[in-house]
Design a protein around this motif. Structure first.
Motif, mmCIF file in Angstrom:
data_model
loop_
_atom_site.group_PDB
_atom_site.id
_atom_site.type_symbol
_atom_site.label_atom_id
_atom_site.label_comp_id
_atom_site.label_asym_id
_atom_site.label_seq_id
_atom_site.Cartn_x
_atom_site.Cartn_y
_atom_site.Cartn_z
ATOM 1 N N TYR A 25 5.931 7.041 0.330
ATOM 2 C CA TYR A 25 5.048 7.241 -0.729
ATOM 3 C C TYR A 25 3.821 6.346 -0.594
ATOM 4 O O TYR A 25 3.893 5.079 -0.820
ATOM 5 N N LYS A 26 2.644 7.019 -0.305
ATOM 6 C CA LYS A 26 1.365 6.377 -0.069
ATOM 7 C C LYS A 26 0.735 6.118 -1.516
ATOM 8 O O LYS A 26 0.481 7.249 -2.340
ATOM 9 N N TYR A 27 0.322 4.830 -1.993
ATOM 10 C CA TYR A 27 -0.400 4.809 -3.142
ATOM 11 C C TYR A 27 -1.740 5.284 -3.283
ATOM 12 O O TYR A 27 -2.614 5.236 -2.220
ATOM 13 N N VAL A 64 4.325 -1.011 -9.013
ATOM 14 C CA VAL A 64 4.685 0.367 -8.851
ATOM 15 C C VAL A 64 6.166 0.270 -8.823
ATOM 16 O O VAL A 64 7.001 -0.557 -8.436
ATOM 17 N N VAL A 89 0.855 -3.456 -5.975
ATOM 18 C CA VAL A 89 -0.350 -3.226 -5.065
ATOM 19 C C VAL A 89 -0.997 -4.433 -4.549
ATOM 20 O O VAL A 89 -1.562 -5.230 -5.468
ATOM 21 N N PHE A 115 -4.679 3.573 -7.457
ATOM 22 C CA PHE A 115 -3.853 2.299 -7.856
ATOM 23 C C PHE A 115 -4.561 0.986 -7.613
ATOM 24 O O PHE A 115 -5.238 0.918 -6.561
ATOM 25 N N LYS A 172 0.760 -1.038 0.071
ATOM 26 C CA LYS A 172 0.194 0.111 -0.170
ATOM 27 C C LYS A 172 0.826 1.394 0.059
ATOM 28 O O LYS A 172 0.403 2.247 -0.309
ATOM 29 N N GLN A 173 2.148 1.183 0.484
ATOM 30 C CA GLN A 173 3.001 2.379 0.330
ATOM 31 C C GLN A 173 4.525 1.612 0.405
ATOM 32 O O GLN A 173 4.817 0.717 0.695
ATOM 33 N N LEU A 176 3.628 3.340 -12.868
ATOM 34 C CA LEU A 176 2.474 2.465 -12.689
ATOM 35 C C LEU A 176 2.287 1.508 -13.719
ATOM 36 O O LEU A 176 1.849 2.099 -14.917
#
Length: 320
Positions: free
Chosen positions: A291-293, A303, A319, A297, A238-239, A259
């Motif tokens: 970096y939070k998706y 990623v 992801v 996403f 998730k990040q 992405l």
């Protein structure tokens, strides 16, 4: 940034003796300090006085910083870490099974070790010696990691990076050993792998890093350094939590977010990281980024984080 003095972490049986003698010849005896313990005749008088007699490491390090261009010893990274920029920290690593066997032969020959080779492998004090020596710093932050099996090539790369002219020497070998690598039984290899997982991981990493650094320098590209930082299990997929920098520039690294190989965002690795500051990594520790998706996403998409100057893919994730 001044690279000197260099702090050479001399891991036993990794061609370190050849390197330190060659370094002493290059820098000169007066500018070379050794710390091989209180009982060693090689340990520098300043270190004997301040580190071992007065037990004031700060004053020992002050002498080193003021007078030396090269410090070497069978010491671990944390001992002198507060006094050196990581770019000035150098070491060599060796294929773990070869290092262990060579260390066993050395210990038996010169230190009266009476146990068998398997006994030696099972002793925790001899396990993961290479990774233990580097504990306390992000591996990619270390200035130079040479490869024993690629010694001449390592010296060439070292000289290129530090603008030195250290010669290739070949000393302190076991003259009773036949030429070539040590051979092992399946049981021995299995036991060595069981007892030394961190050293095998370090060696595999060091080989990849060596080739990467060689490639970047040959192309005249910045030597970027980077790594992932701890992430809670619930946040995986998730990040990303990362650090990165280039010692030869003051600017923060910038990167594109891809992405499924399409550029969708960008970031700058400029956030504070306490460990980076404590270990003098670079930029006073302002080398990180979480970096939070974004919600856009989707699960299963790939990623990637691509550094802008080198176009190097520093991080890759899926992801979830």
């Amino acid at each position: 940034m001044n690279n000197f003095p260099l702090f050479f972490i001399h891991i036993p049986k990794t061609a370190g003796s050849s390197f330190r003698v060659a370094a002493e010849q290059y820098f000169g005896s007066d500018a070379t300090y050794f710390d091989y313990g209180q009982g060693s005749k090689e340990t520098h008088p300043d270190i004997l006085k301040y580190e071992y007699e007065l037990k004031d490491r700060y004053l020992a390090a002050k002498c080193i910083k003021n007078n030396a261009k090269f410090l070497s010893g069978h010491v671990i990274y944390p001992k002198y870490a507060p006094f050196f920029q990581p770019k000035s920290v150098v070491t060599f690593v060796r294929e773990p099974a070869q290092q262990i066997r060579s260390h066993f032969e050395h210990f038996s020959r010169l230190h009266g070790y009476k146990g068998s080779f398997k006994d030696f492998i099972k002793e925790n004090r001899f396990a993961n010696m290479q990774s233990k020596a580097l504990n306390g710093v992000w591996n990619d932050a270390i200035g130079f990691i040479g490869i024993t099996e690629r010694y001449s090539e390592s010296i060439t790369l070292f000289n290129q990076y530090y603008s030195t002219d250290i010669k290739v020497l070949d000393i302190n070998k076991n003259t009773a050993k036949p030429s070539g690598a040590y051979m092992f039984s399946e049981d021995e290899i299995s036991l060595i792998r069981k007892m030394n997982p961190q050293d095998f991981a370090l060696y595999d990493y060091a080989l990849k890093r060596f080739d990467l650094h060689k490639d970047l320098l040959s192309k005249g590209l910045p030597l970027v350094r980077f790594g992932e930082m701890n992430l809670a299990l619930k946040d995986k997929g998730k990040q990303l939590n990362m650090w990165g920098c280039c010692y030869e520039q003051e600017e923060a690294l910038e990167a594109d977010i891809l992405l499924d190989d399409e550029v969708v965002d960008e970031l700058k690795l400029s956030d504070y990281r306490a460990q980076g500051a404590e270990r003098n990594i670079h930029r006073s520790g302002f080398v990180g980024k979480v970096y939070k998706y974004p919600a856009t996403f989707e699960k299963g998409q790939v990623v990637k984080v691509r550094e802008k100057q080198t176009q190097l893919i520093m991080f890759k994730d899926v992801v979830s």
